[in-house]
Write an enzyme that holds these catalytic residues in place. Structure first.
Site, PDB file in Angstrom:
ATOM      1  N   HIS A 135     -58.281 115.283  35.105  1.00 15.77           N
ATOM      2  CA  HIS A 135     -59.003 116.426  35.627  1.00 15.77           C
ATOM      3  C   HIS A 135     -60.504 116.124  35.693  1.00 15.77           C
ATOM      4  O   HIS A 135     -61.017 115.257  34.989  1.00 15.77           O
ATOM      5  CB  HIS A 135     -58.744 117.652  34.759  1.00 15.77           C
ATOM      6  CG  HIS A 135     -57.337 118.152  34.847  1.00 15.77           C
ATOM      7  ND1 HIS A 135     -56.906 119.279  34.181  1.00 15.77           N
ATOM      8  CD2 HIS A 135     -56.250 117.693  35.531  1.00 15.77           C
ATOM      9  CE1 HIS A 135     -55.627 119.478  34.442  1.00 15.77           C
ATOM     10  NE2 HIS A 135     -55.208 118.526  35.254  1.00 15.77           N
TER      11      HIS A 135
ATOM     12  N   GLU B 224     -63.130 117.795  34.650  1.00 12.66           N
ATOM     13  CA  GLU B 224     -63.893 118.017  33.423  1.00 12.66           C
ATOM     14  C   GLU B 224     -63.771 116.822  32.480  1.00 12.66           C
ATOM     15  O   GLU B 224     -64.776 116.369  31.895  1.00 12.66           O
ATOM     16  CB  GLU B 224     -63.413 119.294  32.715  1.00 12.66           C
ATOM     17  CG  GLU B 224     -63.571 120.561  33.541  1.00 12.66           C
ATOM     18  CD  GLU B 224     -62.334 120.907  34.348  1.00 12.66           C
ATOM     19  OE1 GLU B 224     -62.046 122.106  34.495  1.00 12.66           O
ATOM     20  OE2 GLU B 224     -61.655 119.977  34.847  1.00 12.66           O
TER      21      GLU B 224
ATOM     22  N   CYS C  16     -58.680 124.342  32.869  1.00 14.42           N
ATOM     23  CA  CYS C  16     -57.319 124.610  32.391  1.00 14.42           C
ATOM     24  C   CYS C  16     -57.333 124.797  30.875  1.00 14.42           C
ATOM     25  O   CYS C  16     -58.167 124.239  30.166  1.00 14.42           O
ATOM     26  CB  CYS C  16     -56.364 123.500  32.804  1.00 14.42           C
ATOM     27  SG  CYS C  16     -56.575 121.952  31.909  1.00 14.42           S
TER      28      CYS C  16
ATOM     29  N   CYS D 244     -58.335 121.221  29.269  1.00 16.76           N
ATOM     30  CA  CYS D 244     -59.749 120.871  29.456  1.00 16.76           C
ATOM     31  C   CYS D 244     -60.639 121.681  28.516  1.00 16.76           C
ATOM     32  O   CYS D 244     -61.701 121.206  28.107  1.00 16.76           O
ATOM     33  CB  CYS D 244     -60.162 121.105  30.905  1.00 16.76           C
ATOM     34  SG  CYS D 244     -59.482 119.867  32.035  1.00 16.76           S
TER      35      CYS D 244
END
Length: 368
Positions: A59, A61, A84, A93
Site C-alpha cells: 500500500h 502508506e 486501511c 496501514c
C-alpha cells in the site's frame, strides 16, 4: 458572500494535490485495490512519497514510510484515501502509521469498503494522532470514480471510445486511419490504463485488430481481450486467436457448436455462455457482472456504431472519448455514420475538450 473560513491551508492543498497526482499516475494498474498516493512532510519539506504497488501491494502508506531516509517521528502524512485498518494480505496501514511516530494524518475521503469505512479516524485519534479528512474531497471523488463504481455496484467501470471524421463517418471503404498518430497514441494509453478491452466478433473478423498496447515500454500492460460472439463466428486465422495465451481472451457466446467450442477451449480461451434477450442481443449488465467476477475492474470498449449507440443509450458507459478528425471522408458504397451525437449531448456532460497544435484532431471527453 460566505465568510466561512477554509479549514485547510494552501500548503495542505498543494501537498494533497501532489498525492492525488501520484495516485492518478498508477490508476488502473493496481488490481482490485484502489490507487493511492501518499506524502510524508516534516518541517514543511517532503521527506518521502509512496504509491500503491502494481497489482495493489504494498500500500502507498507503507511504501512512503519505508521509503523515507529520515526519521519521520513528528511528521505529517497526506494520503488520498482513508488508510486501511484491517488485516488482509497485508497488515493494517493504521498500525504502520501509529508505529512510525507520525503525529498528523490528512486524507481526502473515507474508503467506500465497509471493512474500512470511517474506522481509521477513531483508531488513529485514540493514539493521539491528529486526523483531518475532507482535503480536496471533490478531486479525490473524481480520482476514485472507478473504484466507487466497482465497490458499490460490483461491475467494471466502463470507458468507451470512437474515432469519427469531420462529417461524422467512422468508416469509409479504403481508409485505414481517420485520426492522427497522436490520437492513436492516446488510444493506446487508454488500453494501458484498462485491464480489459471489448469488441464484437464483427469488428474482430472485419478488422483483425491486435487490441494490445503498443506504447514503447508498456507492451506488458496490454489488456485482456473480451469478444461478444454469440454464434462463435471468430475466424481461426485472426491475430486474437493466434495470440491467445494465459487466459488473456474471454468470449461471450450463445452457441452449441461443439467442435468450435473444443478448438477454442484447447487454445486456452475462456468461454462464457450467456443468454440473449428478446432482441437476440446479450444482456449487457449481466456481462458486466460476470466480467467483474472474472477480475475486470476497468473495461474499455472499442465498438462500432451499433454497439456504441446501444451502450450509450442504456447509460452503461461512465466515460466516453470522442476523437474527431478534420478530415472529410467520402460516402463510398461501404461507409458507416456515427449516429450517437444526440445521445451524448442529451445523456452525458462534457468533462473536457482537448485540442493540440501538433495535430488538428479534437478529443471530447463525456462523463455521466
Amino acid at each position: 458572500m460566505s465568510t466561512k473560513k477554509d479549514k485547510f491551508s494552501q500548503k495542505d492543498k498543494n501537498y494533497m494535490r501532489l498525492a492525488i497526482y501520484l495516485a492518478r499516475a498508477r490508476k488502473g494498474l493496481t488490481g482490485e485495490n484502489p490507487s493511492v498516493g501518499c506524502l510524508i512532510v516534516k518541517n514543511d519539506k517532503i521527506i518521502s512519497i509512496g504509491q500503491t504497488g502494481f497489482n495493489g501491494r504494498p500500500h502507498a502508506e507503507s511504501n512512503a514510510i519505508n521509503n523515507s531516509f529520515q526519521n519521520i517521528t513528528g511528521s505529517k502524512m497526506y494520503v488520498t484515501l482513508e488508510p486501511c485498518n484491517h488485516y488482509g494480505k497485508t497488515p493494517p496501514c493504521t498500525k504502520s502509521i501509529i508505529k512510525s511516530g507520525i503525529n498528523e494524518v490528512f486524507y481526502s475521503i473515507n474508503d467506500i469498503d465497509n471493512k474500512v469505512k470511517g474506522r481509521s479516524y477513531r483508531i488513529l485519534s485514540k493514539k493521539n494522532i491528529k486526523v483531518r479528512k475532507g482535503l480536496l474531497k471533490n478531486e479525490a471523488i473524481d480520482l476514485y470514480d472507478s473504484y466507487i463504481i466497482n465497490r458499490k455496484y460490483k461491475i467494471p467501470f466502463v470507458t468507451a471510445k470512437i474515432a469519427v471524421s469531420k462529417n461524422n463517418l467512422i468508416y469509409s471503404e479504403g481508409v485505414k486511419r481517420i485520426t492522427s498518430s497522436i490520437s492513436d497514441k492516446t488510444s493506446h494509453y487508454l488500453r494501458f490504463k484498462h485491464d480489459a478491452i471489448l469488441i464484437s466478433s464483427k469488428t474482430l473478423n472485419t478488422d483483425n485488430p491486435k487490441l494490445n498496447c503498443r506504447l514503447k515500454g508498456f507492451e506488458n500492460f496490454s489488456p485482456k481481450r473480451i469478444i461478444l460472439d454469440k454464434d462463435l463466428d471468430i475466424k481461426l486465422n485472426t491475430y486474437i486467436f493466434k495470440s491467445t495465451n494465459n487466459n488473456n481472451t474471454i468470449i461471450f457466446h450463445n452457441s452449441n457448436n461443439s467442435s468450435k467450442i473444443k478448438i477454442l477451449k484447447k487454445k486456452g480461451i475462456i468461454l462464457v455462455k450467456s443468454r440473449l434477450d428478446n432482441n437476440n442481443k446479450f444482456g449487457f449488465k449481466a456481462i458486466l457482472k460476470k466480467l467483474f467476477l472474472l477480475g475486470v475492474k476497468n473495461l474499455l470498449i472499442e465498438g462500432g456504431d451499433k454497439i456504441t449507440k446501444d451502450i450509450l443509450n442504456h447509460r452503461f458507459v461512465n466515460v466516453f472519448y470522442l476523437f474527431k478528425s478534420p478530415k472529410i471522408l467520402s460516402k463510398s458504397k461501404k461507409h458507416v455514420i456515427f449516429t450517437s451525437n444526440g445521445i451524448l449531448n442529451n445523456k452525458y456532460k462534457i468533462k473536457s475538450k482537448i485540442s493540440s497544435k501538433l495535430a488538428k484532431d479534437t478529443i471530447t471527453i463525456y462523463k455521466r
